[in-house]
Write an enzyme that holds these catalytic residues in place. Structure first.
Site, PDB file in Angstrom:
ATOM      1  N   TYR A 208      49.651  29.160  30.538  1.00  0.00           N
ATOM      2  CA  TYR A 208      49.546  27.908  31.278  1.00  0.00           C
ATOM      3  C   TYR A 208      50.960  27.378  31.525  1.00  0.00           C
ATOM      4  O   TYR A 208      51.551  26.713  30.695  1.00  0.00           O
ATOM      5  CB  TYR A 208      48.724  26.877  30.518  1.00  0.00           C
TER       6      TYR A 208
ATOM      7  N   SER B 289      35.766  24.959  31.817  1.00  0.00           N
ATOM      8  CA  SER B 289      35.366  24.471  33.149  1.00  0.00           C
ATOM      9  C   SER B 289      33.899  24.047  33.176  1.00  0.00           C
ATOM     10  O   SER B 289      33.147  24.415  34.087  1.00  0.00           O
ATOM     11  CB  SER B 289      35.625  25.532  34.225  1.00  0.00           C
ATOM     12  N   PRO B 290      33.453  23.250  32.186  1.00  0.00           N
ATOM     13  CA  PRO B 290      32.040  22.844  32.166  1.00  0.00           C
ATOM     14  C   PRO B 290      31.675  21.875  33.285  1.00  0.00           C
ATOM     15  O   PRO B 290      30.488  21.607  33.498  1.00  0.00           O
ATOM     16  CB  PRO B 290      31.898  22.184  30.788  1.00  0.00           C
ATOM     17  N   LEU B 291      32.692  21.364  33.986  1.00  0.00           N
ATOM     18  CA  LEU B 291      32.446  20.499  35.145  1.00  0.00           C
ATOM     19  C   LEU B 291      32.695  21.244  36.453  1.00  0.00           C
ATOM     20  O   LEU B 291      32.885  20.628  37.503  1.00  0.00           O
ATOM     21  CB  LEU B 291      33.333  19.251  35.072  1.00  0.00           C
TER      22      LEU B 291
ATOM     23  N   HIS C  53      43.329  36.197  25.541  1.00  0.00           N
ATOM     24  CA  HIS C  53      42.994  35.494  26.779  1.00  0.00           C
ATOM     25  C   HIS C  53      42.155  36.343  27.727  1.00  0.00           C
ATOM     26  O   HIS C  53      41.191  35.861  28.321  1.00  0.00           O
ATOM     27  CB  HIS C  53      44.279  35.063  27.469  1.00  0.00           C
TER      28      HIS C  53
END
Length: 321
Positions: free
Chosen positions: A54, A198-200, A119
């Site tokens: 990141y 990324s649950p949204l 990852h």
């Protein structure tokens, strides 16, 4: 904050994804990031998720600064690798892993990582070799628990046979449900926790990131097939339905989406990312929402299917290995 278990690691029911504070989602603001992390710790949202790629590296540095005086209050999760090779070394190799952990510890300002993920599975190195090297870090006290990210059920079984895997992290939400075919059941069978990133739907399900023309030029979502052309038009039906269902429940779309993930199993921990304290508060309030069987059935029956891949071809080639 309610607690859940990732293997033998106790964590809050919702964690904080820190990636967007430094990379991939456009303009960042370090002051807001620090405020969000501070608020998360105060509210008991102490699972902080980052990774060496990141930035690269700058997100781990940011998290390290944010927790410098509060290390004992947080559960630090980071990941190594994510590409096939770096500096000529295969990222699943023992040599790379030894280098990667030292870099992460230095950037995070700590002597150990609580949860250390691979990852992306490196197809050039048997998973048994990679996990054996990771297990050495546990024996040395540099890592407390091991995890995999975007691995297949078969790979998870092979890895878990070498050393207990505490968590498998993979995308999971109302617009990405492929893990329901096999992976979630395998995690439950093995006693492995599941971390839903990324649950949204990368903000899509909230309706606040549904127009890619409003995103920064360097926002990764501009390259995601689900945000393109006819797929975007069809996927907006999904946003409309989530908004409708949330209104019926008396909550925000984000809260409905997170409550749905939480309802899928006690071993599942979503890690929504945000850069603003007020959005953090909105997300954490979802732990108080209990969806009924009737509501869950309605969601399954009425939610339109998503259209398009979740990554461009290069990204899709790295998952479920």
């Amino acid at each position: 904050m309610p607690q859940r278990a990732l293997g033998t690691l106790s964590v809050p029911a919702i964690g904080l994804g820190c990636m967007g504070m430094s990379a991939f989602y456009g303009t960042t603001n370090e002051t807001d990031a620090f405020a969000t992390i501070d608020r998360a710790i105060e509210r008991g949202c102490t699972l902080l998720d980052t990774a060496e790629m990141y930035g690269p590296h700058i997100n781990e540095q940011l998290v390290g600064k944010a927790i410098a005086m509060r290390r004992d209050e947080v559960i630090v999760a980071t990941k190594f690798g994510g590409r096939s090779s770096i500096d000529g070394m295969a990222t699943g190799s023992r040599a790379y892993i030894r280098q990667a952990i030292e870099g992460s510890l230095r950037r995070l300002g700590t002597d150990h990582v609580d949860l250390y993920y691979l990852h992306r599975v490196d197809p050039s190195i048997p998973i048994e070799e990679t996990v054996s090297a990771m297990a050495e870090l546990v024996a040395e006290g540099k890592v407390r628990h091991l995890g995999l990210s975007e691995a297949s059920a078969t790979t998870l079984r092979r890895a878990h046979a070498i050393h207990p895997i505490s968590a498998l992290q993979t995308e999971y939400s109302l617009w990405e449900r492929h893990v329901e075919a096999e992976i979630l059941a395998t995690c439950h069978e093995l006693g492995v926790g599941f971390v839903a990133y990324s649950p949204l739907g990368r903000g899509f399900l909230t309706g606040r990131a549904a127009d890619p023309t409003q995103l920064d030029d360097n926002d990764i979502r501009r390259s995601i097939p689900r945000y393109q052309g006819a797929a975007l038009t069809l996927n907006l039906r999904l946003v409309d339905k989530v908004t409708e269902l949330a209104a019926a429940r008396g909550c925000t779309p984000a809260q409905l989406a997170l409550a749905w993930v939480l309802a899928q199993g006690e071993h599942i921990v979503p890690i929504p990312g945000t850069r603003r304290p007020e959005r953090l508060e909105e997300n954490l309030a979802s732990t108080a929402i209990r969806l009924s069987d009737v509501e869950l059935t309605r969601i399954d029956a009425e939610l339109p299917a998503v259209v398009g891949d979740r990554y461009p071809p290069g990204g899709m080639s790295t998952i479920d290995l």
